[in-house]
Design an enzyme around this catalytic site. Structure first.
Site, PDB file in Angstrom:
ATOM      1  N   LYS A  14       0.841  -1.214   0.000  1.00 26.89           N
ATOM      2  CA  LYS A  14       0.000   0.000   0.000  1.00 26.89           C
ATOM      3  C   LYS A  14       0.874   1.261   0.000  1.00 26.89           C
ATOM      4  O   LYS A  14       0.717   2.132  -0.844  1.00 26.89           O
ATOM      5  CB  LYS A  14      -0.905   0.037   1.259  1.00 26.89           C
ATOM      6  CG  LYS A  14      -1.860  -1.132   1.381  1.00 26.89           C
ATOM      7  CD  LYS A  14      -2.755  -1.001   2.608  1.00 26.89           C
ATOM      8  CE  LYS A  14      -2.010  -1.137   3.927  1.00 26.89           C
ATOM      9  NZ  LYS A  14      -1.555  -2.508   4.219  1.00 26.89           N
ATOM     10  N   ARG A  89      -9.655   0.805   8.104  1.00 31.45           N
ATOM     11  CA  ARG A  89      -9.296  -0.595   8.366  1.00 31.45           C
ATOM     12  C   ARG A  89     -10.401  -1.327   9.101  1.00 31.45           C
ATOM     13  O   ARG A  89     -10.257  -2.520   9.372  1.00 31.45           O
ATOM     14  CB  ARG A  89      -8.024  -0.636   9.214  1.00 31.45           C
ATOM     15  CG  ARG A  89      -6.725  -0.818   8.410  1.00 31.45           C
ATOM     16  CD  ARG A  89      -5.565  -0.665   9.381  1.00 31.45           C
ATOM     17  NE  ARG A  89      -4.365  -1.349   9.005  1.00 31.45           N
ATOM     18  CZ  ARG A  89      -3.334  -0.793   8.376  1.00 31.45           C
ATOM     19  NH1 ARG A  89      -3.398   0.433   7.963  1.00 31.45           N
ATOM     20  NH2 ARG A  89      -2.242  -1.486   8.140  1.00 31.45           N
ATOM     21  N   ARG A 128      11.822  -6.560   5.113  1.00 32.13           N
ATOM     22  CA  ARG A 128      11.796  -5.156   5.528  1.00 32.13           C
ATOM     23  C   ARG A 128      12.375  -5.015   6.943  1.00 32.13           C
ATOM     24  O   ARG A 128      13.038  -4.025   7.253  1.00 32.13           O
ATOM     25  CB  ARG A 128      10.357  -4.618   5.491  1.00 32.13           C
ATOM     26  CG  ARG A 128      10.284  -3.140   5.852  1.00 32.13           C
ATOM     27  CD  ARG A 128       8.932  -2.528   5.555  1.00 32.13           C
ATOM     28  NE  ARG A 128       7.895  -3.002   6.455  1.00 32.13           N
ATOM     29  CZ  ARG A 128       6.605  -2.671   6.366  1.00 32.13           C
ATOM     30  NH1 ARG A 128       6.195  -1.889   5.386  1.00 32.13           N
ATOM     31  NH2 ARG A 128       5.724  -3.134   7.216  1.00 32.13           N
ATOM     32  N   ARG A 134      11.692  -2.093  11.682  1.00 28.84           N
ATOM     33  CA  ARG A 134      10.439  -1.636  12.302  1.00 28.84           C
ATOM     34  C   ARG A 134      10.036  -2.596  13.419  1.00 28.84           C
ATOM     35  O   ARG A 134      10.083  -3.810  13.238  1.00 28.84           O
ATOM     36  CB  ARG A 134       9.338  -1.596  11.229  1.00 28.84           C
ATOM     37  CG  ARG A 134       8.866  -0.197  10.938  1.00 28.84           C
ATOM     38  CD  ARG A 134       7.931  -0.164   9.775  1.00 28.84           C
ATOM     39  NE  ARG A 134       6.646  -0.812  10.055  1.00 28.84           N
ATOM     40  CZ  ARG A 134       5.594  -0.725   9.256  1.00 28.84           C
ATOM     41  NH1 ARG A 134       5.671  -0.033   8.141  1.00 28.84           N
ATOM     42  NH2 ARG A 134       4.480  -1.332   9.561  1.00 28.84           N
ATOM     43  N   ARG A 145      -0.815  -9.412  12.980  1.00 28.62           N
ATOM     44  CA  ARG A 145      -1.356  -8.372  12.091  1.00 28.62           C
ATOM     45  C   ARG A 145      -2.204  -8.989  10.978  1.00 28.62           C
ATOM     46  O   ARG A 145      -3.222  -8.436  10.565  1.00 28.62           O
ATOM     47  CB  ARG A 145      -0.210  -7.544  11.489  1.00 28.62           C
ATOM     48  CG  ARG A 145       0.390  -6.575  12.516  1.00 28.62           C
ATOM     49  CD  ARG A 145       1.785  -6.136  12.140  1.00 28.62           C
ATOM     50  NE  ARG A 145       1.849  -5.349  10.935  1.00 28.62           N
ATOM     51  CZ  ARG A 145       2.977  -5.152  10.252  1.00 28.62           C
ATOM     52  NH1 ARG A 145       4.107  -5.702  10.666  1.00 28.62           N
ATOM     53  NH2 ARG A 145       2.970  -4.407   9.176  1.00 28.62           N
TER      54      ARG A 145
HETATM   55  P1  B4P Z   1       4.617  -1.592   2.225  1.00 34.99           P
HETATM   56  O1  B4P Z   1       4.167  -0.852   1.019  1.00 34.99           O
HETATM   57  O2  B4P Z   1       5.491  -0.846   3.181  1.00 34.99           O
HETATM   58  O3  B4P Z   1       3.422  -2.200   3.101  1.00 34.99           O
HETATM   59  P2  B4P Z   1       2.095  -1.570   3.614  1.00 34.99           P
HETATM   60  O4  B4P Z   1       1.050  -2.484   3.067  1.00 34.99           O
HETATM   61  O5  B4P Z   1       1.965  -0.116   3.291  1.00 34.99           O
HETATM   62  O6  B4P Z   1       2.284  -1.512   5.184  1.00 34.99           O
HETATM   63  P3  B4P Z   1       1.689  -2.048   6.519  1.00 34.99           P
HETATM   64  O7  B4P Z   1       0.276  -2.537   6.387  1.00 34.99           O
HETATM   65  O8  B4P Z   1       2.701  -2.986   7.043  1.00 34.99           O
HETATM   66  O9  B4P Z   1       1.735  -0.812   7.502  1.00 34.99           O
HETATM   67  P4  B4P Z   1       0.889   0.427   7.911  1.00 34.99           P
HETATM   68  O10 B4P Z   1       1.915   1.472   7.971  1.00 34.99           O
HETATM   69  O11 B4P Z   1      -0.304   0.696   7.063  1.00 34.99           O
HETATM   70  O12 B4P Z   1       5.317  -2.912   1.713  1.00 34.99           O
HETATM   71  C1  B4P Z   1       5.868  -3.859   2.592  1.00 34.99           C
HETATM   72  C2  B4P Z   1       7.196  -4.370   2.073  1.00 34.99           C
HETATM   73  O13 B4P Z   1       7.013  -5.068   0.845  1.00 34.99           O
HETATM   74  C3  B4P Z   1       8.211  -3.266   1.786  1.00 34.99           C
HETATM   75  O14 B4P Z   1       9.461  -3.650   2.294  1.00 34.99           O
HETATM   76  C4  B4P Z   1       8.243  -3.154   0.280  1.00 34.99           C
HETATM   77  O15 B4P Z   1       9.542  -2.813  -0.221  1.00 34.99           O
HETATM   78  C5  B4P Z   1       7.879  -4.559  -0.167  1.00 34.99           C
HETATM   79  N1  B4P Z   1       7.141  -4.572  -1.416  1.00 34.99           N
HETATM   80  C6  B4P Z   1       6.151  -3.697  -1.772  1.00 34.99           C
HETATM   81  N2  B4P Z   1       5.687  -4.005  -3.003  1.00 34.99           N
HETATM   82  C7  B4P Z   1       6.379  -5.122  -3.419  1.00 34.99           C
HETATM   83  C8  B4P Z   1       6.350  -5.935  -4.607  1.00 34.99           C
HETATM   84  N3  B4P Z   1       5.514  -5.669  -5.640  1.00 34.99           N
HETATM   85  N4  B4P Z   1       7.198  -7.001  -4.669  1.00 34.99           N
HETATM   86  C9  B4P Z   1       8.036  -7.276  -3.638  1.00 34.99           C
HETATM   87  N5  B4P Z   1       8.129  -6.541  -2.507  1.00 34.99           N
HETATM   88  C10 B4P Z   1       7.292  -5.470  -2.395  1.00 34.99           C
HETATM   89  O16 B4P Z   1       0.341   0.067   9.404  1.00 34.99           O
HETATM   90  C11 B4P Z   1       1.173  -0.215  10.498  1.00 34.99           C
HETATM   91  C12 B4P Z   1       0.366  -0.336  11.815  1.00 34.99           C
HETATM   92  O17 B4P Z   1      -0.237   0.951  12.144  1.00 34.99           O
HETATM   93  C13 B4P Z   1      -0.840  -1.296  11.805  1.00 34.99           C
HETATM   94  O18 B4P Z   1      -0.448  -2.636  12.077  1.00 34.99           O
HETATM   95  C14 B4P Z   1      -1.740  -0.681  12.911  1.00 34.99           C
HETATM   96  O19 B4P Z   1      -1.336  -1.072  14.212  1.00 34.99           O
HETATM   97  C15 B4P Z   1      -1.538   0.804  12.770  1.00 34.99           C
HETATM   98  N6  B4P Z   1      -2.555   1.426  11.902  1.00 34.99           N
HETATM   99  C16 B4P Z   1      -2.329   2.017  10.689  1.00 34.99           C
HETATM  100  N7  B4P Z   1      -3.493   2.455  10.158  1.00 34.99           N
HETATM  101  C17 B4P Z   1      -4.480   2.137  11.048  1.00 34.99           C
HETATM  102  C18 B4P Z   1      -5.916   2.296  11.053  1.00 34.99           C
HETATM  103  N8  B4P Z   1      -6.563   2.880  10.024  1.00 34.99           N
HETATM  104  N9  B4P Z   1      -6.613   1.843  12.120  1.00 34.99           N
HETATM  105  C19 B4P Z   1      -5.990   1.270  13.160  1.00 34.99           C
HETATM  106  N10 B4P Z   1      -4.644   1.064  13.217  1.00 34.99           N
HETATM  107  C20 B4P Z   1      -3.899   1.496  12.165  1.00 34.99           C
END
Ligand code: B4P
Length: 190
Positions: A14, A89, A128, A134, A145
């Site tokens: 995302k 979420r 990561r 992290r 998660r």
């Molecule tokens: P990212 O792009 O970093 O993953 P994400 O889905 O954005 O992040 P995540 O869900 O973990 O965290 P968030 O900050 O939203 O990609 C992950 C990895 O994969 C990276 O290393 C990237 O390089 C790699 N990658 C990406 N695309 C790729 C591809 N095509 N091929 C290979 N590798 C790839 O949330 C963190 C925490 O915050 C939650 O657990 C929760 O506690 C809290 N939180 C956030 N929003 C909330 C909400 N609305 N309500 C309640 N809690 C919330």
């Protein structure tokens, strides 16, 4: 008005894709994860409370994140659109968002769900962990998660599907391939 939501399990990409798309669409990326991590880093009251939940792999309480979004989307740079990365979420967050937008005559145009199998998510997040360190990227927290996602966030797919706004996108492939698929879904919307 470009009002977009990015959903998907932890590690689906995302944040990665949101950055790319926001650059090309020239709208701000609003990531609740980034805002919460910044609050943790700054040691604010909200950050201290949020850290407990994040480190356990739980969602931060709805009231906290809804408050964050309410303030953030009221800022001037969100006037002509924004991309919400990781929010909503829960169904309660989605309903609160709809109410907030309705009061300003706006609505969500598209909800993109990035789909990636669990084994690939685990590998990405462990990788990561090595690079960014992290605190919520360890195997036990990642599993919790994923469980939280399945229980609390998956029902949102029905919520946006029923409104005819959901697009499911395969998040497996290299970054450019995934970006192209998302762009296809976003083509022809105002
Ligand atoms: P990212 O792009 O970093 O993953 P994400 O889905 O954005 O992040 P995540 O869900 O973990 O965290 P968030 O900050 O939203 O990609 C992950 C990895 O994969 C990276 O290393 C990237 O390089 C790699 N990658 C990406 N695309 C790729 C591809 N095509 N091929 C290979 N590798 C790839 O949330 C963190 C925490 O915050 C939650 O657990 C929760 O506690 C809290 N939180 C956030 N929003 C909330 C909400 N609305 N309500 C309640 N809690 C919330």
């Amino acid at each position: 008005m470009k009002t977009i939501i990015f959903m998907g399990p932890p590690g689906a990409g995302k944040g990665t894709q949101a950055k790319i798309l926001c650059d090309s669409l020239q709208i701000p990326q609003v990531s609740t994860g980034d805002i919460l991590r910044e609050a943790v880093k700054n040691g604010t009251q909200m950050g201290l409370e949020a850290k407990r939940y994040m480190d356990a792999g739980d969602l931060v309480p709805d009231s906290v994140v809804i408050g964050i979004i309410k303030d953030r989307i009221a800022e001037p740079d969100c006037k002509s659109g924004f991309l919400l990365d990781g929010f909503p979420r829960t169904v309660q967050q989605a309903e609160a968002l709809d109410d907030l937008l309705k009061s300003t005559g706006k609505e969500i145009k598209k909800a993109i769900n990035l789909e990636v199998p669990d084994n690939e998510l685990l590998q990405r997040l462990l990788k990561r962990a090595e690079i960014e360190g992290r605190s919520d990227d360890n195997e036990a927290t990642i599993k919790s998660r994923l469980e939280t996602y399945n229980k609390k966030t998956l029902p949102l797919l029905d919520y946006y599907s029923a409104k005819g706004k959901l697009s499911r996108v395969n998040g497996v492939g290299n970054l450019e391939q995934v970006t192209k698929l998302i762009e296809k879904e976003l083509a022809n919307f105002g």
